[in-house]
Design a protein around this motif. Structure first.
Motif, PDB file in Angstrom:
ATOM      1  N   SER A 446      27.143  20.889  -5.406  1.00 58.97           N
ATOM      2  CA  SER A 446      25.876  20.341  -4.963  1.00 58.97           C
ATOM      3  C   SER A 446      25.688  20.576  -3.459  1.00 58.97           C
ATOM      4  O   SER A 446      24.564  20.813  -2.999  1.00 58.97           O
ATOM      5  CB  SER A 446      25.740  18.891  -5.417  1.00 58.97           C
ATOM      6  N   ASN A 450      22.523  22.550  -2.285  1.00 65.77           N
ATOM      7  CA  ASN A 450      21.586  21.875  -1.387  1.00 65.77           C
ATOM      8  C   ASN A 450      21.456  22.612  -0.064  1.00 65.77           C
ATOM      9  O   ASN A 450      20.376  22.666   0.519  1.00 65.77           O
ATOM     10  CB  ASN A 450      22.002  20.436  -1.150  1.00 65.77           C
ATOM     11  N   LYS A 454      17.858  23.854   1.368  1.00 66.50           N
ATOM     12  CA  LYS A 454      17.491  22.897   2.401  1.00 66.50           C
ATOM     13  C   LYS A 454      16.082  23.075   2.957  1.00 66.50           C
ATOM     14  O   LYS A 454      15.324  22.117   3.072  1.00 66.50           O
ATOM     15  CB  LYS A 454      18.517  22.958   3.533  1.00 66.50           C
ATOM     16  N   PHE A 457      13.592  21.635   0.479  1.00 66.59           N
ATOM     17  CA  PHE A 457      13.662  20.176   0.343  1.00 66.59           C
ATOM     18  C   PHE A 457      13.081  19.480   1.565  1.00 66.59           C
ATOM     19  O   PHE A 457      12.475  18.417   1.452  1.00 66.59           O
ATOM     20  CB  PHE A 457      15.100  19.724   0.114  1.00 66.59           C
ATOM     21  N   GLN A 469      17.199  16.545  -4.859  1.00 69.97           N
ATOM     22  CA  GLN A 469      18.615  16.856  -4.676  1.00 69.97           C
ATOM     23  C   GLN A 469      19.434  16.372  -5.850  1.00 69.97           C
ATOM     24  O   GLN A 469      20.300  17.058  -6.355  1.00 69.97           O
ATOM     25  CB  GLN A 469      19.151  16.173  -3.407  1.00 69.97           C
TER      26      GLN A 469
END
Lengths: 481, 250
Positions: A446, A450, A454, A457, A469
């Motif tokens: 993860s 992530n 990034k 998000f 996430q």
């Protein structure tokens, strides 16, 4: 050392075991599509005659069109006569309690931290009186009305605000635009209308969450958002929870209109049923989303996190008509199992000094196939137009695929267009490295994913970013290892 | 700290380690030397729990536990650190975030509180300065686009932050110029303590000029054929490995 494929599949393939129960209430049109069906839809929705005429024109045009085959997705051909185009919005909940819902689905809800009543609504279980989202929605609408913002269903808008609908509906995506847009224009079931008047900043994030317990919008959703001069609005669509849905084909149309100095931010989290381990029964999602930066200095931003559906075909686009207008597209698309996604954007630069940014992140695992398809067009008049495209693909395992199809057409010599692309892999080396530093494999995956997502998000509204996430972590749980 | 008894291991059916015995006590620094392909890195990887190696016999006891039965991350949480020969790049994962997550994972496993942001920042800045790692690299993605020397310094920084009980340095000297080598060695020497043991795997004697080992072992063909004090390293430097190989064969 690579892992044996079978083992990898085992862990990536967190099944979204479902068992859809189809128990449709009596007020459902029989499968098939002809002009009578369209008349019946229009009649049931108590639409004015001009709307019916529009639907019929769209239908007649659709009949002359061919289903497109240029995308890189493959699926059995769709039998449009086998689909029922209207279901009563007042369907009886199909299950009586959560005990009847697939435990796997519930555990996913649990992991995503979805409150129990919302779980029920999502899973199609009768909801307690305590959870009265209609009244919640009413409260919100009151606040919005004070600000002068209209936020209602499309059916209601057609009845209550015919002038606005006549003026704007189909003005960004005309029914002749493409095959699925034509189909949608003929048979759209419902959807959302948002109107933000001059100078108003919408006092809250508008979200389809508010409508969770309202009428089902069905498979042919139609959304129209109009932001007048100097207004601002942020709209959130979808839900991180896997949504039960009986409809296999989804062909939505979303139109955004931004006038001078207006700003629209449209965020989507899509997690529809992707099909079983063999790829059967998943949702086909053919969406036309387009924003029109009509006014000078207008700004439209699309952010999407796509983890569901068997087939996704979706290109949220911006027509940058106004001078100094700005278009943005931020996307994370995850495909695993047999999922296929062909997604990207179009940035059409017409206005002087118009600028666009494209950040696309594709993640493929197992046999997933992910394609980025993007068009950047700079018209002859678009002096000093600028575009920056960044297109990254992340592969997990060795049987997935990532493709990038950038199309760039520049007719003005002052334009600056940049395209960057990378492809990388979550490697065993990376996982070993993280684990050797004390992180569990899940945390490692993860973290890597992530990290990869990034930039996208960061564009989501705060709570949604956190959910996204989590969603990614859950959908790629134990993705490698 | 660590006891290895008659360890045998193979990769893809090929036997690489053919019976290793090694005891490392707390506070000791052991050097493992040997020609290419002798099994040095295999040993380092097996200790840290990397997949792809089949242990066919023998045992490893680390702080009283059967090390081979522990998952990779559990070993790390128990204080085993491997400074890698080729540190891996993690694009998009912020170097400091990675370090903090890693520290916290280890702390949590020991029932300790997570480190607060302020003390973390202080420590990381201080220790980065010690290993002469450009503070800008702390804000970048882990190892992404770092030079060879920067990657190695970053490894030593991680080691300094995570404060392992058993640090294994796998060919940390490879690809370093003399200045970088000295910095890395200084970093390692700062970490020497009576509670901490180290295994320094190296091909050349050069690194041992800066990191003075308590014991030197020569690994050839999957066996330790000679062990001795630090003078053994000097002898190897002067005479190469072949005389030892011949002696062992005789």
């Amino acid at each position: 050392m690579g892992l044996p494929n079978a083992e990898m599949d085992d862990v990536v393939g967190k099944e979204y075991a479902q068992g859809f129960v189809t128990d449709i209430e009596s007020d459902t049109l029989p499968p098939g599509l002809d002009e009578d069906v369209i008349r019946a839809i229009s009649e049931r929705k108590c639409e004015p005659s001009w709307m019916l005429e529009r639907r019929l024109s769209a239908y007649r045009h659709w009949l002359t069109m061919q289903e497109p085959n240029w995308s890189s997705v493959k699926h059995p051909s769709i039998d449009f006569q086998a689909i029922s185009y209207y279901s009563s919005p007042k369907q009886r909940p199909e299950l009586d309690s959560l005990d009847q819902v697939d435990p796997e689905l519930l555990s996913t809800y649990e992991k995503l931290g979805i409150p129990i009543d919302e779980q029920k609504a999502l899973a199609g279980v009768a909801v307690d009186a305590v959870f009265d989202s209609v009244s919640v929605a009413t409260t919100f609408r009151h606040t919005l009305a004070e600000a002068g913002v209209i936020f209602c269903s499309m059916s209601e808008a057609i009845r209550e605000y015919p002038e606005l609908i006549k003026q704007y509906l189909g003005s960004v995506v005309p029914y002749k635009d493409n095959y699925f847009a034509a189909l949608n224009s003929a048979v759209f079931s419902d959807g959302t209308f948002v109107f933000v008047p001059k100078g108003v900043t919408c006092p809250m994030e508008l979200s389809t969450y508010f409508r969770i317990n309202e009428a089902k919008t069905g498979q042919f959703e139609r959304t129209l958002i109009v932001a007048e001069e100097r207004s601002q609005v942020s709209y959130l669509e979808g839900c991180t929870a896997p949504m039960r849905d009986e409809n296999q084909l989804h062909a939505a149309v979303v139109e955004l209109v931004a006038l001078e100095d207006a700003r629209i931010k449209y965020s989507t989290v899509q997690n529809w049923y992707p099909g079983d381990a063999k790829g059967r029964g998943g949702i086909y999602n053919f969406v036309t989303k387009r924003g029109d930066c009509r006014g000078d200095r207008s700004h439209i931003s699309w952010t999407q996190v796509e983890t569901g559906s068997a087939v996704t075909w979706k290109y949220p686009s911006c027509i940058l008509r106004g001078r100094d207008s700005v278009g943005e597209f931020y996307s994370v698309a995850v495909t695993k199992g047999h999922q296929q996604a062909d997604t990207g954007t179009k940035m059409i630069h017409i206005g002087e000094n118009s600028r666009s940014t494209i950040v696309s992140k594709g993640i493929s695992a197992m046999r997933g196939s992910n394609a980025y398809r993007g068009l950047v067009r700079v018209a002859a008049k678009a002096e000093n137009a600028r575009n920056h495209t960044q297109c990254d693909s992340l592969l997990i395992g060795d049987r997935c695929a990532a493709h990038t199809f950038p199309y760039i057409e520049v007719k003005n010599p002052t334009a600056q267009v940049e395209h960057e692309a990378t492809t990388s892999k979550v490697s065993d080396d990376q996982l070993f490295y993280c684990r050797q530093r004390g992180l569990s494999e899940e945390d490692a995956v993860s973290m890597i994913i992530n990290g990869f997502c990034k930039e996208v998000f960061n564009e989501l509204p705060m709570e949604f970013a956190v959910e996204a996430q989590k969603l990614l972590a859950v959908s790629l749980e134990g993705a490698v290892g | 700290m660590l006891t290895i008894k008659n360890l045998t291991a193979s990769v893809d059916g090929k036997e690489i380690l053919k019976g290793i015995d090694l005891t490392v006590r707390a506070g000791e620094v052991h050097a493992i030397m040997g020609p290419n392909g002798s099994g040095k890195s295999t040993l380092a990887h097996i200790l840290s729990g990397r997949d792809g190696y089949e242990v066919t016999g023998g045992e490893i006891v680390y702080k009283g536990q059967d090390l081979l039965s522990l998952e990779t991350e559990v070993r790390a949480q128990a204080g085993i650190f491997l400074a890698m020969q080729y540190p891996v790049e993690l694009p998009g994962v912020n170097n400091m975030t990675f370090l903090r997550e890693s520290m916290n994972a280890i702390r949590r496993s020991r029932g300790e509180d997570e480190i607060d942001a302020v003390s973390f920042m202080k420590q990381v800045r201080k220790k980065a300065a010690q290993v002469k790692l450009d503070p800008k690299l702390l804000k970048r993605s882990v190892n992404a686009g770092f030079s060879g020397g920067e990657k190695k310094r970053n490894e030593i920084l991680q080691m300094a932050m995570l404060e392992p009980y058993l640090a294994i340095l796998d060919e940390t000297d490879s690809g370093l110029d003399i200045d970088a080598l000295r910095t890395v060695a200084d970093g390692v020497n700062l970490l020497r303590s009576p509670e901490r043991s180290m295994i320094v795997v190296t091909h050349y004697q050069r690194l041992l000029e800066y990191i003075e080992p308590d014991r030197v072992h020569v690994l050839v063909g999957g066996r330790i054929i000679r062990s001795g004090g630090k003078e053994l390293a000097l002898e190897l430097e002067a005479r190469g490995y072949s005389w030892l190989v011949e002696e062992a064969a005789a």
